[in-house]
Design an enzyme around this catalytic site. Structure first.
Site, PDB file in Angstrom:
ATOM      1  N   CYS A   1      35.914-115.874 -12.714  1.00 23.35           N
ATOM      2  CA  CYS A   1      36.765-116.448 -11.675  1.00 23.35           C
ATOM      3  C   CYS A   1      36.758-115.554 -10.432  1.00 23.35           C
ATOM      4  O   CYS A   1      35.755-115.499  -9.733  1.00 23.35           O
ATOM      5  CB  CYS A   1      38.171-116.691 -12.207  1.00 23.35           C
ATOM      6  SG  CYS A   1      39.124-117.869 -11.203  1.00 23.35           S
TER       7      CYS A   1
ATOM      8  N   HIS B   1      36.715-120.036 -16.810  1.00 26.72           N
ATOM      9  CA  HIS B   1      37.359-119.076 -17.717  1.00 26.72           C
ATOM     10  C   HIS B   1      36.842-119.251 -19.152  1.00 26.72           C
ATOM     11  O   HIS B   1      37.477-119.930 -19.967  1.00 26.72           O
ATOM     12  CB  HIS B   1      38.878-119.266 -17.679  1.00 26.72           C
ATOM     13  CG  HIS B   1      39.512-118.811 -16.415  1.00 26.72           C
ATOM     14  ND1 HIS B   1      39.944-117.520 -16.219  1.00 26.72           N
ATOM     15  CD2 HIS B   1      39.757-119.472 -15.249  1.00 26.72           C
ATOM     16  CE1 HIS B   1      40.448-117.399 -15.011  1.00 26.72           C
ATOM     17  NE2 HIS B   1      40.342-118.575 -14.394  1.00 26.72           N
TER      18      HIS B   1
ATOM     19  N   GLU C   1      36.976-117.255 -21.546  1.00 25.29           N
ATOM     20  CA  GLU C   1      37.837-116.603 -22.536  1.00 25.29           C
ATOM     21  C   GLU C   1      38.754-117.590 -23.242  1.00 25.29           C
ATOM     22  O   GLU C   1      39.288-117.283 -24.317  1.00 25.29           O
ATOM     23  CB  GLU C   1      38.662-115.483 -21.884  1.00 25.29           C
ATOM     24  CG  GLU C   1      39.744-115.923 -20.924  1.00 25.29           C
ATOM     25  CD  GLU C   1      39.286-116.063 -19.479  1.00 25.29           C
ATOM     26  OE1 GLU C   1      40.138-115.981 -18.572  1.00 25.29           O
ATOM     27  OE2 GLU C   1      38.070-116.265 -19.264  1.00 25.29           O
TER      28      GLU C   1
END
Length: 540
Positions: free
Chosen positions: A381, A507, A509
């Site tokens: 990001c 993202h 994650e």
């Protein structure tokens, strides 16, 4: 009928209700049951999207674009439960819905009250997850028993057994049994008082899970059972784990919690299948390698602000039988002390997301250090945007390059506002949010990692790579290897002449699990491990 499990917490906050709820969900799934997970948050914010990371930790984004509590990250990491906007409700959302109904005249002139109108809306939000194909809904109630803002939620879950039958509901209370070193004993009184408050409201817990730093022994659990009106076998000791949070389910299994839940709810379930999970725990406890990853962020002092980042690094480490040490580097410290002082000797550099200009120059220095020293780099990001800015300034010789978020009058806005964001005034729920498709270029490190041409990843941003500069970047050696299907938005950039340099606008994650690590994290940790193993021995 769908069964309901309600998880509450007492004595203190941050006991780990989310982890315990997720662990219960995992164990029930591994007995063949279908589980849905939910979090009820008593704060008045509509969602955590506008809350400071220092107060709330990370904002966890779902596929449907919902900005939710970080505990939903635990739910997805431990279970396969389908999560959507019905998986997280706040006081703000509940009251907003009720007020909108009142404005439309749906209450037919009646006085709108906490009971029954607010509590009915809370009950509806819980029942929304129940369906013929769902065996169990696990609802975690945020906050601590005794918090005034949690009272309507407690009253609502008290009523649900009256609606669906007590035999279809189970109350699990997570509490703390502190150990006083001066007295050399554990103290059960806080747990007794916490349960007393619950019982005053009208909720009798069926199971108590007692968090403790050290084993408390049968004498104390029997005492808790007696004073809290709970069966002895339903007082579960949950001792702090030595290695990893992923050991929590195994501790609950040792105390037969899954069997107890199934028995109390009168359900039929298969045998517990944990062979692969036990193998995972073995790898966690017995790593063969060790690496250090510098995480250069602007909310470093609050560990939960990057919760999913740290967990994803661990997941990739499990895959490589490697212990990943996350060196948390405050971006502003890097601005003051320099990259050499804080990043020397690390095996990889990761720059995560964030908002605002504070610490950005430190992040840009970290990117430059990783690029010039051929250290594996992963930008996420804002970490991608910093990579784009750094490359423009130091390689493309666009000295004034910046993001229009940080410098509105920059001559070279290499990062600019998304077209769809122009004119947006409200802050909450207005970013580019949720799952978006991304097409990957042949031969790229990203495509090799994913082993796929098109992927879907979750987004949360307002600014993007400025397409006007795209050709300059390609000629300079920074290649947009991932784009939106129509090619208009750049999602992934890589460097040609670097061992492993990948930066993404989304993202990743949010889509990593301990037994199924995200491929980009796996590739990054693998590259960092290779860097470590090829480093001259005197520097290791």
């Amino acid at each position: 009928m769908t069964r309901h499990i309600f998880v509450t917490g007492g004595v203190v906050s941050s006991l780990g209700k989310g982890l315990t709820s997720a662990s219960i969900g995992m164990l029930l799934e591994r007995r063949g049951l279908t589980v849905r997970m939910q979090k009820l948050d008593p704060y008045i914010n509509v969602d955590p999207g506008t809350m400071s990371p220092y107060q709330h930790g990370e904002v966890y984004v779902l596929d449907d674009g919902s900005e939710t509590d970080l505990d939903l990250g635990h739910y997805e990491r431990f279970t396969s439960s389908v999560l959507n906007r019905d998986s997280n409700y706040t006081t703000g959302q509940i009251y907003q819905t009720v007020i909108n109904k009142e404005r439309r005249g749906e209450y037919l002139g009646r006085t709108v009250q906490v009971i029954p109108h607010i509590t009915d809306e809370i009950k509806a939000s819980v029942r929304r997850l129940a369906s013929p194909d769902v065996d169990v809904v696990i609802t975690e109630l945020g906050g601590t028993i005794g918090d005034i803002e949690g009272l309507p939620f407690l009253e609502a879950i008290r009523q649900i057994p009256l609606d669906v039958g007590k035999q279809n509901c189970l109350f699990i209370h997570l509490t703390l049994v502190p150990y006083l070193k001066a007295a050399r004993e554990a103290k059960t009184k806080p747990t007794q008082h916490s349960v007393q408050q619950l019982r005053t409201i009208g909720i009798q817990p069926d199971i108590l899970v007692c968090r403790t730093e050290r084993p408390i022994g049968r004498e104390h659990t029997d005492k808790i059972a007696l004073f809290c009106n709970v069966e002895k076998e339903a007082v579960i000791e949950e001792v702090d784990k030595e290695y990893s949070i992923y050991e929590v389910p195994m501790g609950l299994v040792e105390h037969r919690l899954d069997e107890l839940i199934i028995e109390k709810l009168g359900m039929e379930a298969g045998p517990l299948e944990l062979d692969d999970y036990r193998e995972l725990i073995h790898r966690i406890r017995n790593p063969r390698h060790e690496i250090t990853i510098a995480v250069v962020g602007k909310y470093i002092e609050h560990r939960d602000a990057y919760k999913s980042i740290y967990e994803s690094l661990d997941h990739a480490g499990f895959h490589h039988s490697t212990r990943v040490i996350a060196k948390r580097v405050e971006a502003e410290d890097l601005e003051r002390q320099g990259a050499d002082a804080l990043l020397s000797g690390v095996d990889g550099v990761l720059v995560p997301g964030g908002f605002g200009m504070r610490g950005v120059e430190g992040k840009i220095q970290a990117v430059q250090y990783a690029r010039e020293n051929k250290i594996p780099y992963f930008g996420i990001c804002l970490g991608m945007q910093c990579a784009v800015i750094e490359f423009a300034r130091n390689v493309l010789d666009l000295k004034d390059a910046n993001s229009s978020e940080f410098q509105a009058d920059t001559q070279h806005p290499v990062i600019c506002l998304l077209e769809e964001q122009e004119g947006v005034e409200d802050k909450g729920g207005t970013m580019r949010l949720g799952a978006q498709p991304c097409v990957l270029a042949d031969g790229s490190k990203a495509q090799d990692a994913y082993d796929a041409v098109e992927v879907s990843e979750r987004h949360r941003h307002r600014y993007e790579f400025n397409p006007q500069y795209r050709e300059q970047y390609v000629h300079g050696g920074m290649i947009p290897v991932g784009t939106s299907p129509d090619g208009s938005l750049v999602e992934v950039v890589e460097l040609n002449d670097h061992p492993w340099y990948v930066a993404v606008q989304y993202h990743p994650e949010f889509k990593s699990q301990p037994n199924n690590p995200h491929p980009l994290f796996t590739g990054f940790v693998g590259a960092a491990l290779e860097k470590r193993q090829t480093r001259p021995k005197q520097l290791v």
